[in-house]
Design an enzyme around this catalytic site. Structure first.
Site, PDB file in Angstrom:
ATOM      1  N   LYS A  22       0.833  -1.219   0.000  1.00 38.12           N
ATOM      2  CA  LYS A  22       0.000   0.000   0.000  1.00 38.12           C
ATOM      3  C   LYS A  22       0.859   1.257   0.000  1.00 38.12           C
ATOM      4  CE  LYS A  22      -1.750   1.534   4.047  1.00 38.12           C
ATOM      5  NZ  LYS A  22      -1.432   2.958   4.318  1.00 38.12           N
ATOM      6  N   ASN A  23       1.867   1.283   0.868  1.00 41.77           N
ATOM      7  CA  ASN A  23       2.662   2.511   1.014  1.00 41.77           C
ATOM      8  C   ASN A  23       3.600   2.759  -0.154  1.00 41.77           C
ATOM      9  OD1 ASN A  23       1.365   2.970   3.373  1.00 41.77           O
ATOM     10  ND2 ASN A  23       3.108   2.520   4.717  1.00 41.77           N
ATOM     11  N   ARG A 101      -4.173  10.533   4.865  1.00 39.47           N
ATOM     12  CA  ARG A 101      -3.108  11.525   4.946  1.00 39.47           C
ATOM     13  C   ARG A 101      -2.188  11.499   3.726  1.00 39.47           C
ATOM     14  NH1 ARG A 101       0.414  14.210   8.436  1.00 39.47           N
ATOM     15  NH2 ARG A 101       2.510  13.711   7.784  1.00 39.47           N
ATOM     16  N   CYS A 125      -4.416  12.901  13.766  1.00 39.22           N
ATOM     17  CA  CYS A 125      -4.949  11.563  13.547  1.00 39.22           C
ATOM     18  C   CYS A 125      -4.650  10.741  14.778  1.00 39.22           C
ATOM     19  CB  CYS A 125      -4.345  10.931  12.300  1.00 39.22           C
ATOM     20  SG  CYS A 125      -2.681  10.359  12.540  1.00 39.22           S
ATOM     21  N   ARG A 130       1.159  14.509  13.526  1.00 43.68           N
ATOM     22  CA  ARG A 130       1.607  14.318  12.150  1.00 43.68           C
ATOM     23  C   ARG A 130       1.494  15.571  11.273  1.00 43.68           C
ATOM     24  NH1 ARG A 130      -0.404   8.439  10.149  1.00 43.68           N
ATOM     25  NH2 ARG A 130       1.457   8.476   8.878  1.00 43.68           N
ATOM     26  N   PRO A 131       2.284  16.576  11.541  1.00 45.17           N
ATOM     27  CA  PRO A 131       2.243  17.782  10.709  1.00 45.17           C
ATOM     28  C   PRO A 131       2.862  17.543   9.329  1.00 45.17           C
ATOM     29  CG  PRO A 131       4.034  17.925  12.303  1.00 45.17           C
ATOM     30  CD  PRO A 131       3.321  16.634  12.576  1.00 45.17           C
ATOM     31  N   ASP A 133       5.008  20.059   8.090  1.00 47.34           N
ATOM     32  CA  ASP A 133       5.972  21.162   8.012  1.00 47.34           C
ATOM     33  C   ASP A 133       7.233  20.783   7.222  1.00 47.34           C
ATOM     34  OD1 ASP A 133       6.297  19.386  10.219  1.00 47.34           O
ATOM     35  OD2 ASP A 133       7.817  20.702  11.065  1.00 47.34           O
ATOM     36  N   LEU A 134       7.678  19.536   7.325  1.00 42.30           N
ATOM     37  CA  LEU A 134       8.900  19.134   6.603  1.00 42.30           C
ATOM     38  C   LEU A 134       8.674  19.195   5.092  1.00 42.30           C
ATOM     39  CD1 LEU A 134       9.985  16.062   8.786  1.00 42.30           C
ATOM     40  CD2 LEU A 134      10.953  18.359   8.830  1.00 42.30           C
ATOM     41  N   ASP A 315       5.334   0.619  11.776  1.00 41.16           N
ATOM     42  CA  ASP A 315       4.110  -0.040  11.309  1.00 41.16           C
ATOM     43  C   ASP A 315       4.028  -1.508  11.735  1.00 41.16           C
ATOM     44  OD1 ASP A 315       3.262   2.306  10.209  1.00 41.16           O
ATOM     45  OD2 ASP A 315       3.621   1.745   8.123  1.00 41.16           O
ATOM     46  N   ILE A 337       9.075   6.943  16.453  1.00 44.09           N
ATOM     47  CA  ILE A 337       8.595   7.650  15.253  1.00 44.09           C
ATOM     48  C   ILE A 337       7.337   8.484  15.542  1.00 44.09           C
ATOM     49  CG2 ILE A 337       7.928   7.426  12.809  1.00 44.09           C
ATOM     50  CD1 ILE A 337      10.743   6.354  13.298  1.00 44.09           C
ATOM     51  N   ARG A 407      -8.318  -0.540   5.383  1.00 39.69           N
ATOM     52  CA  ARG A 407      -7.454   0.437   4.699  1.00 39.69           C
ATOM     53  C   ARG A 407      -6.122  -0.199   4.305  1.00 39.69           C
ATOM     54  NH1 ARG A 407      -6.062   5.342   7.921  1.00 39.69           N
ATOM     55  NH2 ARG A 407      -4.835   5.543   6.044  1.00 39.69           N
TER      56      ARG A 407
HETATM   57  C1  UD1 Z   1       4.666   6.850   6.195  1.00 32.29           C
HETATM   58  C2  UD1 Z   1       3.790   5.629   6.076  1.00 32.29           C
HETATM   59  C3  UD1 Z   1       3.318   5.181   7.448  1.00 32.29           C
HETATM   60  C4  UD1 Z   1       4.517   4.969   8.368  1.00 32.29           C
HETATM   61  C5  UD1 Z   1       5.419   6.184   8.381  1.00 32.29           C
HETATM   62  C6  UD1 Z   1       6.703   5.979   9.158  1.00 32.29           C
HETATM   63  C7  UD1 Z   1       2.752   5.944   3.926  1.00 32.29           C
HETATM   64  C8  UD1 Z   1       1.513   6.238   3.149  1.00 32.29           C
HETATM   65  N1  UD1 Z   1       2.639   5.957   5.246  1.00 32.29           N
HETATM   66  O1  UD1 Z   1       3.873   7.892   6.760  1.00 32.29           O
HETATM   67  O2  UD1 Z   1       2.580   3.966   7.306  1.00 32.29           O
HETATM   68  O3  UD1 Z   1       4.076   4.714   9.679  1.00 32.29           O
HETATM   69  O4  UD1 Z   1       5.781   6.544   7.045  1.00 32.29           O
HETATM   70  O5  UD1 Z   1       7.417   4.916   8.649  1.00 32.29           O
HETATM   71  O6  UD1 Z   1       3.790   5.664   3.372  1.00 32.29           O
HETATM   72  N2  UD1 Z   1       6.717  14.550  10.562  1.00 32.29           N
HETATM   73  C9  UD1 Z   1       6.784  15.884  10.889  1.00 32.29           C
HETATM   74  N3  UD1 Z   1       6.594  16.792   9.908  1.00 32.29           N
HETATM   75  C10 UD1 Z   1       6.373  16.427   8.599  1.00 32.29           C
HETATM   76  C11 UD1 Z   1       6.304  15.057   8.282  1.00 32.29           C
HETATM   77  C12 UD1 Z   1       6.482  14.138   9.292  1.00 32.29           C
HETATM   78  O7  UD1 Z   1       6.997  16.233  12.039  1.00 32.29           O
HETATM   79  O8  UD1 Z   1       6.221  17.314   7.759  1.00 32.29           O
HETATM   80  C13 UD1 Z   1       6.901  13.530  11.632  1.00 32.29           C
HETATM   81  C14 UD1 Z   1       5.679  12.652  11.819  1.00 32.29           C
HETATM   82  O9  UD1 Z   1       4.750  13.265  12.679  1.00 32.29           O
HETATM   83  C15 UD1 Z   1       6.309  11.424  12.420  1.00 32.29           C
HETATM   84  C16 UD1 Z   1       7.654  11.329  11.708  1.00 32.29           C
HETATM   85  O10 UD1 Z   1       7.914  12.645  11.209  1.00 32.29           O
HETATM   86  O11 UD1 Z   1       6.520  11.607  13.795  1.00 32.29           O
HETATM   87  C17 UD1 Z   1       7.716  10.349  10.552  1.00 32.29           C
HETATM   88  O12 UD1 Z   1       6.633  10.580   9.679  1.00 32.29           O
HETATM   89  P1  UD1 Z   1       6.694  10.255   8.114  1.00 32.29           P
HETATM   90  O13 UD1 Z   1       7.883   9.409   7.852  1.00 32.29           O
HETATM   91  O14 UD1 Z   1       6.545  11.520   7.376  1.00 32.29           O
HETATM   92  O15 UD1 Z   1       5.384   9.391   7.943  1.00 32.29           O
HETATM   93  P2  UD1 Z   1       4.372   9.387   6.718  1.00 32.29           P
HETATM   94  O16 UD1 Z   1       5.116   9.635   5.453  1.00 32.29           O
HETATM   95  O17 UD1 Z   1       3.212  10.228   7.039  1.00 32.29           O
END
Ligand code: UD1
Length: 427
Positions: A22-23, A101, A125, A130-131, A133-134, A315, A337, A407
């Site tokens: 899925k991811n 998301r 969520c 889960r912002p 900002d990055l 996950d 994470i 999902r």
């Molecule tokens: C993806 C996966 C999800 C998995 C996660 C971590 C998909 C569709 N989903 O989610 O199943 O659990 O990777 O392996 O591929 N963060 C920020 N700011 C940002 C982005 C992220 O602070 O702009 C934080 C998140 O809150 C979290 C961490 O960074 O604490 C990692 O998140 P991220 O790797 O971005 O997860 P997703 O891509 O959303």
């Protein structure tokens, strides 16, 4: 609302077909926005999130053809043809982003191709704030103007994207994917430092390369992308789902059975294989599949910490917790994470598990047996951990709010029932 009823205690034996990841599939589908030519994706799983992405891409003007099942047949391996024609709109609406998301993954491709995008902010969520900002800071480095208005990100790059040096302060899978996609059509060279190295990011990079993108450093934490004028079409097969594979490996281990995971790839799940080995569960490759079984009578207590790839995946944290709940010994599980990813703990405790959470760590003291209970799923991986715990429990368990499970797991009850589980969906 559907529920799942499980009567536990049966060792599972049989073969489970692993679907496409899925991811990996979700960002690959967003790639279609980058090219006017057809992208053919095969081995797509049949999941609610995939349907949500189809709806979103259709709203953005992507022409989509369902192409039936790919040659490996059965329920898995669906193929889709996606063609990024003129945009019908550049807006990803709240209704769809709220459901999933990963919808924010259209931001990079829309900006790269059309110079503008309007994407709803995903909001909180169940597993944390889960912002994004990055993602946004990285786009600013590529010359994008960002404004937040009425719950939406309005992003514009009227003169196109400019290659830049992007250093992520922490590892993000989604932000790496979003910027990687955008950089393929940017003017000049982009370096993405501290990039995520997840197999799904690697899969995305390989697909982009197959479409004519210039990317170096694939699989490392530094990606170098030289922008090209246009991407062409491609045929691409999605990698197998390493989290689905790991989840069914736990199903074999927790019930003391033996399952062959057809189509699974051990080379993209080293950390899970290592952790399971320490817990007393062996995974070996052969005959197009991976055989999973316990090596001894009991599961050992072990310590596990979630980390970005190649570390142990967040996950798989809830699933490994269900397994360690029935171990012989004590374990400590540390989640690095997501800040709120222990929502399954109270539910597992209601089934008789002995788990205490201290900040980002959970102490799991193994109990001999769990007992069935009525439980409530809070997110995707939490739901499957309850199903796994139920398989090893005495008596009956009901898992409510199964829509979370749908999902990310295709036909979970059919796959488990085929291996001898007493499980059914109550509509
Ligand atoms: C993806 C996966 C999800 C998995 C996660 C971590 C998909 C569709 N989903 O989610 O199943 O659990 O990777 O392996 O591929 N963060 C920020 N700011 C940002 C982005 C992220 O602070 O702009 C934080 C998140 O809150 C979290 C961490 O960074 O604490 C990692 O998140 P991220 O790797 O971005 O997860 P997703 O891509 O959303």
């Amino acid at each position: 609302m559907d529920r799942i009823r499980i009567r536990g205690g049966k060792p599972l034996h049989g073969v489970i077909q692993i679907g496409g990841a899925k991811n990996a599939a979700l960002p690959l589908m967003a790639v279609a926005l980058l090219s006017p030519e057809t992208l053919r994706l095969s081995n797509l799983p049949h999941l609610v999130d995939i349907t949500t992405m189809v709806q979103l891409l259709a709203e953005l003007g992507v022409e989509i053809n369902m192409n039936g099942d790919a040659p490996n047949g059965g329920h898995i391996g669906r193929a889709l043809e996606l063609k990024g024609a003129e945009p019908a709109s550049c807006t990803a609406p709240y209704d769809l982003v709220r459901k999933m998301r990963a919808s924010v993954l259209v931001l990079g491709p829309l900006l790269a191709r059309w110079g503008e995008a309007r994407v709803s902010l995903p909001g909180g969520c169940a597993i944390g704030t889960r912002p994004i900002d990055l993602h946004l800071e990285a786009f600013k480095a590529l010359g994008v103007e960002i404004e937040l208005e009425e719950g939406y990100v309005r992003a514009a790059a009227p003169d196109g994207l400019k290659g830049a040096y992007v250093l992520f302060p922490s590892v993000s899978v989604g932000a790496t994917e979003n910027v990687l996609m955008a950089a393929t059509l940017a003017d000049g060279e982009t370096v993405i430092a501290n990039a995520a190295r997840e197999p799904e990011v690697v899969d995305l990079a390989h697909c982009l390369k197959a479409m004519g993108a210039q990317i170096e450093g694939i699989g490392t934490d530094t990606l170098k992308v030289t922008g090209v004028a246009q991407l062409h079409g491609a045929d691409y097969e999605v990698i197998p789902d390493r989290i689905e594979s790991g989840s069914y490996a736990v199903a074999a281990a927790i019930t003391g059975g033996e399952i062959t995971l057809q189509g699974a790839r051990l080379d993209i799940m080293d950390a899970v294989v290592d952790v399971l080995a320490k817990a007393g569960v062996e995974m070996t490759t052969g005959n197009g599949g991976v055989r999973v079984a316990r090596t001894g009578e009991a599961i050992n207590g072990i310590d596990v910490m979630t980390e970005p790839y190649p570390g142990f995946p967040t996950d798989m944290q809830a699933q490994i917790m269900a397994l360690l709940a029935v171990s012989k010994g004590a374990s400590m599980i540390t989640e690095t994470i997501f800040e709120n990813r222990f929502m399954h703990v109270p539910e597992l405790c209601r089934m008789g598990a002995d788990i205490n959470v201290h900040g980002s760590s959970a102490i799991v003291r193994g109990v001999g047996k769990l007992s069935g209970a009525e439980t409530m799923a809070t997110d995707l991986r939490a739901s499957v951990s309850l199903v796994l715990a139920a398989l090893a429990s005495e008596g009956e368990t009901i898992v409510n709010r199964v829509y979370h499970l749908d999902r990310g797991y295709e036909r979970v009850e059919e796959k488990l029932a085929a291996c001898g589980a007493d499980i059914e969906r109550l509509e």
